[in-house]
Write an enzyme that holds these catalytic residues in place. Structure first.
Site, PDB file in Angstrom:
ATOM      1  N   SER A 122     -38.432  14.799  15.077  1.00 46.17           N
ATOM      2  CA  SER A 122     -38.587  13.902  13.941  1.00 46.17           C
ATOM      3  C   SER A 122     -39.696  12.868  14.199  1.00 46.17           C
ATOM      4  O   SER A 122     -40.838  13.235  14.446  1.00 46.17           O
ATOM      5  CB  SER A 122     -37.241  13.231  13.640  1.00 46.17           C
ATOM      6  OG  SER A 122     -37.262  12.546  12.408  1.00 46.17           O
ATOM      7  N   HIS A 145     -39.800  17.914  10.288  1.00 46.29           N
ATOM      8  CA  HIS A 145     -39.100  18.066   9.007  1.00 46.29           C
ATOM      9  C   HIS A 145     -39.554  16.966   8.052  1.00 46.29           C
ATOM     10  O   HIS A 145     -40.156  15.970   8.477  1.00 46.29           O
ATOM     11  CB  HIS A 145     -37.582  18.002   9.214  1.00 46.29           C
ATOM     12  CG  HIS A 145     -37.084  16.727   9.800  1.00 46.29           C
ATOM     13  ND1 HIS A 145     -37.083  15.533   9.116  1.00 46.29           N
ATOM     14  CD2 HIS A 145     -36.579  16.441  11.030  1.00 46.29           C
ATOM     15  CE1 HIS A 145     -36.591  14.581   9.873  1.00 46.29           C
ATOM     16  NE2 HIS A 145     -36.298  15.092  11.045  1.00 46.29           N
TER      17      HIS A 145
END
Length: 242
Positions: A122, A145
């Protein structure tokens, strides 16, 4: 040439070790200075969740950005520190805090190297690529993501545009500080075939290098060796400019 090693008596050695142990225990940071070239390397660890404006649960392992930012400023200001080594094993966390740390690392004038151990997920992705040269161990993974929002989300066009702008900041930073294009990074972010009940891509060590996200597969010895070389290159350039 490297300066001659200074010998410490047993008491001084003990005091130094105790001081280093205390620093590691309190902050996860320490200065490495026992190498052959007598270069002073500051070690910074980014572990667990990157904590932002809100405190994480008490049982969580966290990296607090209000601790890291002043330390990075001190590293830049300290003439005794020659370089920075960043060790990462993070699940991600607060986007604003993570980007703030990444921008600080990227703007340092001192040579920097990062090493992803375990995970750089992330917001850990821009943190990993913020260094001058990046490494990842073969067993580590990186998850890319789309930006997510915690808490109440107002379902209006302005909210979605704000999230798009935040995501553009992340993809822009990552593509600028690595060898992956913004377009390819967005493709990986929006992949629906890899993660169960989620959108994104998990890259293992060699895959992260093939995609251009990370420079090399390697461990601590390779990371330190590269950092020593970057420091020597910087010192050589400065001597030529004198």
């Amino acid at each position: 040439m490297a300066e001659e090693k200074q010998k410490l008596d047993p008491l001084e050695n003990l005091e130094k070790e105790e001081s280093q142990d205390k620093q590691i225990e309190d902050t996860g940071q320490v200065t490495l200075d026992a190498n052959e070239e007598r270069q002073h390397i500051h070690l910074l660890t980014i572990i667990g969740e990157v904590e932002g404006h809100e405190s994480a649960a008490s049982q969580s392992k966290t990296t607090k950005y209000e601790h890291v930012l002043p330390k990075l400023a001190m590293i830049e200001d300290d003439e005794k520190i020659d370089g920075l080594l960043v060790l990462l094993n993070t699940v991600g966390g607060d986007v604003e805090a993570g980007l703030a740390i990444a921008e600080m690392i990227a703007s340092l004038s001192k040579p920097t190297v990062s090493l992803v151990l375990g995970g750089g997920h992330s917001i850990g992705v821009p943190l990993a690529v913020s260094a001058d040269h990046t490494f990842i161990v073969p067993s580590a993974t990186m998850v890319v993501h789309p930006v997510r929002s915690n808490g109440m989300f107002i379902g209006v066009a302005q909210s979605y545009r704000n999230m798009e702008k935040t995501q553009d900041r992340i993809t822009g930073f990552v593509s600028e500080h690595s060898n992956i294009t913004k377009e390819r990074l967005e493709e990986l972010m929006l992949d629906t075939s890899q993660l169960v009940k989620d959108v994104g891509t998990m890259l293992e060590g060699e895959e992260a290098v093939r995609e251009g996200l990370i420079d090399e597969v390697g461990g601590i010895s390779q990371a330190l060796k590269k950092l020593y070389a970057l420091i020597e290159e910087k010192e050589h350039r400065e001597k030529q400019q004198e």
